[in-house]
Design a protein around this motif. Structure first.
Motif, PDB file in Angstrom:
ATOM      1  N   ASP A  21     -49.214 -85.045  -6.014  1.00  0.00           N
ATOM      2  CA  ASP A  21     -50.866 -85.621  -5.892  1.00  0.00           C
ATOM      3  C   ASP A  21     -51.428 -86.092  -7.229  1.00  0.00           C
ATOM      4  OD1 ASP A  21     -50.717 -85.118  -3.486  1.00  0.00           O
ATOM      5  OD2 ASP A  21     -51.429 -82.835  -3.439  1.00  0.00           O
ATOM      6  N   ARG A  22     -50.655 -86.245  -8.337  1.00  0.00           N
ATOM      7  CA  ARG A  22     -51.349 -86.573  -9.303  1.00  0.00           C
ATOM      8  C   ARG A  22     -50.559 -88.068  -9.824  1.00  0.00           C
ATOM      9  NH1 ARG A  22     -54.454 -83.353 -12.130  1.00  0.00           N
ATOM     10  NH2 ARG A  22     -54.556 -81.276 -11.250  1.00  0.00           N
ATOM     11  N   VAL A  23     -51.638 -88.985 -10.278  1.00  0.00           N
ATOM     12  CA  VAL A  23     -51.022 -90.460 -10.530  1.00  0.00           C
ATOM     13  C   VAL A  23     -50.522 -90.205 -11.882  1.00  0.00           C
ATOM     14  CG1 VAL A  23     -51.934 -92.672 -11.109  1.00  0.00           C
ATOM     15  CG2 VAL A  23     -53.160 -91.357  -9.197  1.00  0.00           C
ATOM     16  N   GLU A  24     -49.126 -90.814 -11.844  1.00  0.00           N
ATOM     17  CA  GLU A  24     -48.296 -90.956 -12.881  1.00  0.00           C
ATOM     18  C   GLU A  24     -48.433 -92.253 -13.709  1.00  0.00           C
ATOM     19  OE1 GLU A  24     -46.490 -88.489 -14.261  1.00  0.00           O
ATOM     20  OE2 GLU A  24     -47.294 -87.222 -12.689  1.00  0.00           O
ATOM     21  N   LYS A  25     -48.428 -93.144 -12.853  1.00  0.00           N
ATOM     22  CA  LYS A  25     -48.343 -94.786 -13.406  1.00  0.00           C
ATOM     23  C   LYS A  25     -49.323 -95.608 -12.522  1.00  0.00           C
ATOM     24  CE  LYS A  25     -46.790 -97.934 -16.118  1.00  0.00           C
ATOM     25  NZ  LYS A  25     -47.132 -98.068 -17.679  1.00  0.00           N
ATOM     26  N   ILE A  26     -50.062 -96.435 -12.959  1.00  0.00           N
ATOM     27  CA  ILE A  26     -50.820 -97.536 -12.288  1.00  0.00           C
ATOM     28  C   ILE A  26     -50.682 -98.959 -13.073  1.00  0.00           C
ATOM     29  CG2 ILE A  26     -53.005 -98.487 -11.486  1.00  0.00           C
ATOM     30  CD1 ILE A  26     -53.987 -95.733 -12.019  1.00  0.00           C
ATOM     31  N   MET A  27     -50.127 -99.662 -12.110  1.00  0.00           N
ATOM     32  CA  MET A  27     -49.682-101.210 -12.619  1.00  0.00           C
ATOM     33  C   MET A  27     -50.447-101.996 -11.715  1.00  0.00           C
ATOM     34  SD  MET A  27     -47.182-101.442 -15.438  1.00  0.00           S
ATOM     35  CE  MET A  27     -46.483-102.936 -14.933  1.00  0.00           C
ATOM     36  N   PHE A  28     -50.840-103.260 -12.021  1.00  0.00           N
ATOM     37  CA  PHE A  28     -51.409-104.159 -11.122  1.00  0.00           C
ATOM     38  C   PHE A  28     -51.025-105.788 -11.325  1.00  0.00           C
ATOM     39  CE2 PHE A  28     -54.792-106.482 -13.604  1.00  0.00           C
ATOM     40  CZ  PHE A  28     -54.878-105.520 -14.753  1.00  0.00           C
ATOM     41  N   GLU A  29     -51.142-106.437 -10.241  1.00  0.00           N
ATOM     42  CA  GLU A  29     -50.986-107.949 -10.392  1.00  0.00           C
ATOM     43  C   GLU A  29     -51.986-108.406  -9.643  1.00  0.00           C
ATOM     44  OE1 GLU A  29     -46.395-108.943  -9.648  1.00  0.00           O
ATOM     45  OE2 GLU A  29     -46.997-107.144  -8.206  1.00  0.00           O
ATOM     46  N   GLY A  30     -52.323-109.917  -9.815  1.00  0.00           N
ATOM     47  CA  GLY A  30     -53.319-110.642  -9.498  1.00  0.00           C
ATOM     48  C   GLY A  30     -53.872-111.682 -10.296  1.00  0.00           C
ATOM     49  N   SER A  31     -54.980-111.982  -9.948  1.00  0.00           N
ATOM     50  CA  SER A  31     -55.800-112.837 -10.679  1.00  0.00           C
ATOM     51  C   SER A  31     -57.259-112.917 -10.470  1.00  0.00           C
ATOM     52  CB  SER A  31     -55.205-114.427 -10.770  1.00  0.00           C
ATOM     53  OG  SER A  31     -55.498-114.832  -9.258  1.00  0.00           O
ATOM     54  N   GLY A  32     -58.102-113.193 -11.437  1.00  0.00           N
ATOM     55  CA  GLY A  32     -59.372-113.020 -11.209  1.00  0.00           C
ATOM     56  C   GLY A  32     -60.445-113.135 -12.471  1.00  0.00           C
ATOM     57  N   CYS A  33     -61.522-112.858 -12.553  1.00  0.00           N
ATOM     58  CA  CYS A  33     -62.497-112.948 -13.551  1.00  0.00           C
ATOM     59  C   CYS A  33     -62.348-111.952 -14.524  1.00  0.00           C
ATOM     60  CB  CYS A  33     -64.082-113.289 -13.003  1.00  0.00           C
ATOM     61  SG  CYS A  33     -64.416-111.526 -12.569  1.00  0.00           S
ATOM     62  N   ALA A  34     -62.900-112.326 -15.759  1.00  0.00           N
ATOM     63  CA  ALA A  34     -62.463-111.350 -16.713  1.00  0.00           C
ATOM     64  C   ALA A  34     -62.922-109.909 -16.362  1.00  0.00           C
ATOM     65  CB  ALA A  34     -63.388-111.802 -18.253  1.00  0.00           C
ATOM     66  N   ILE A  35     -64.232-109.953 -15.679  1.00  0.00           N
ATOM     67  CA  ILE A  35     -64.765-108.431 -15.194  1.00  0.00           C
ATOM     68  C   ILE A  35     -63.839-107.777 -14.515  1.00  0.00           C
ATOM     69  CG2 ILE A  35     -66.448-107.183 -14.131  1.00  0.00           C
ATOM     70  CD1 ILE A  35     -67.963-108.359 -16.389  1.00  0.00           C
ATOM     71  N   SER A  36     -63.200-108.334 -13.520  1.00  0.00           N
ATOM     72  CA  SER A  36     -62.146-107.852 -12.777  1.00  0.00           C
ATOM     73  C   SER A  36     -60.886-107.302 -13.101  1.00  0.00           C
ATOM     74  CB  SER A  36     -62.005-108.629 -11.490  1.00  0.00           C
ATOM     75  OG  SER A  36     -61.259-109.886 -11.771  1.00  0.00           O
ATOM     76  N   MET A  37     -60.613-108.397 -14.023  1.00  0.00           N
ATOM     77  CA  MET A  37     -59.164-107.920 -14.698  1.00  0.00           C
ATOM     78  C   MET A  37     -59.466-106.828 -15.788  1.00  0.00           C
ATOM     79  SD  MET A  37     -56.688-109.709 -13.765  1.00  0.00           S
ATOM     80  CE  MET A  37     -56.932-109.890 -11.911  1.00  0.00           C
ATOM     81  N   ALA A  38     -60.642-106.993 -16.571  1.00  0.00           N
ATOM     82  CA  ALA A  38     -60.686-105.888 -17.559  1.00  0.00           C
ATOM     83  C   ALA A  38     -60.777-104.632 -16.943  1.00  0.00           C
ATOM     84  CB  ALA A  38     -61.876-106.091 -18.343  1.00  0.00           C
ATOM     85  N   SER A  39     -61.870-104.454 -15.491  1.00  0.00           N
ATOM     86  CA  SER A  39     -61.873-103.090 -15.101  1.00  0.00           C
ATOM     87  C   SER A  39     -60.527-102.535 -14.410  1.00  0.00           C
ATOM     88  CB  SER A  39     -62.958-103.489 -13.872  1.00  0.00           C
ATOM     89  OG  SER A  39     -63.237-102.057 -13.229  1.00  0.00           O
ATOM     90  N   ALA A  40     -59.903-103.408 -13.979  1.00  0.00           N
ATOM     91  CA  ALA A  40     -58.408-102.853 -13.612  1.00  0.00           C
ATOM     92  C   ALA A  40     -57.789-102.465 -14.715  1.00  0.00           C
ATOM     93  CB  ALA A  40     -57.818-104.033 -12.946  1.00  0.00           C
ATOM     94  N   SER A  41     -57.686-103.269 -15.849  1.00  0.00           N
ATOM     95  CA  SER A  41     -56.757-102.876 -17.004  1.00  0.00           C
ATOM     96  C   SER A  41     -57.311-101.446 -17.579  1.00  0.00           C
ATOM     97  CB  SER A  41     -57.059-104.038 -18.019  1.00  0.00           C
ATOM     98  OG  SER A  41     -56.499-103.606 -19.401  1.00  0.00           O
ATOM     99  N   LEU A  42     -58.576-101.193 -17.554  1.00  0.00           N
ATOM    100  CA  LEU A  42     -59.231-100.198 -18.263  1.00  0.00           C
ATOM    101  C   LEU A  42     -58.761 -98.881 -17.385  1.00  0.00           C
ATOM    102  CD1 LEU A  42     -62.579-101.509 -19.440  1.00  0.00           C
ATOM    103  CD2 LEU A  42     -61.070-100.275 -21.171  1.00  0.00           C
ATOM    104  N   MET A  43     -59.047 -99.081 -16.152  1.00  0.00           N
ATOM    105  CA  MET A  43     -58.694 -98.147 -15.134  1.00  0.00           C
ATOM    106  C   MET A  43     -57.515 -97.689 -15.182  1.00  0.00           C
ATOM    107  SD  MET A  43     -59.011 -98.587 -10.899  1.00  0.00           S
ATOM    108  CE  MET A  43     -57.172 -99.141 -10.949  1.00  0.00           C
TER     109      MET A  43
END
Ligand code: ZN
Length: 152
Positions: free
Chosen positions: A53-75
């Protein structure tokens, strides 16, 4: 917020937007969800790997504006080792931060997103990755449990 602080926050967002952390596929992911923000055209595919039940790793793909990418990256950096319930609590505080500029608890690096509250249309950009992650942790867990069942 001082002009200096605003500038620092903006440079962190631009850096994460241009060079997102944890960007790419995740071989051992057991949760996936794609999120789309039609208002801006941001598209984020979240991959999460959980254990007990614990998150060990998060990765993401996709494209979008700087805010959406930065938020995903920080998260993707800040939510490791948390349960879905804990992530929902952090998300509630993060949502408060980006809609009011203030949060109940110290959100660490996520504070750089506080300026988003001045641009209400960008709130959806900032929350896209979070919604996708929580959907991934909700939806796919059922499937994974079924697949993990021992063959009879
Ligand atoms: Zn956007």
């Amino acid at each position: 917020m001082t002009a200096e602080l605003r500038e620092l926050y903006q440079s962190v967002i631009i850096d994460h937007g241009r060079h997102p952390r944890n960007f790419g596929a995740l071989a051992n992911a057991n949760h996936h969800h794609e999120g789309f923000n039609p208002l801006c055209g941001d598209r984020i595919l979240i991959h999460a790997q959980t254990q007990n039940d614990r998150v060990e790793k998060i990765m993401f793909e996709g494209s979008g504006c700087a805010i959406s990418m930065a938020s995903a990256s920080l998260m993707s950096d800040l939510l490791l080792k948390k349960t879905r319930a804990e992530i929902e609590t952090v998300f509630a505080d993060f949502h408060q931060l980006i809609t009011t500029g203030h949060a109940n608890q110290d959100l660490g690096k996520l504070r750089v997103m506080s300026g988003v509250h001045e641009f209400p249309l960008r709130v959806k950009c900032a929350t896209l990755a979070w919604h996708a992650l929580l959907a991934a942790l909700r939806d796919v867990s059922g499937k994974v449990t079924t697949e993990d069942e021992e063959p009879i």
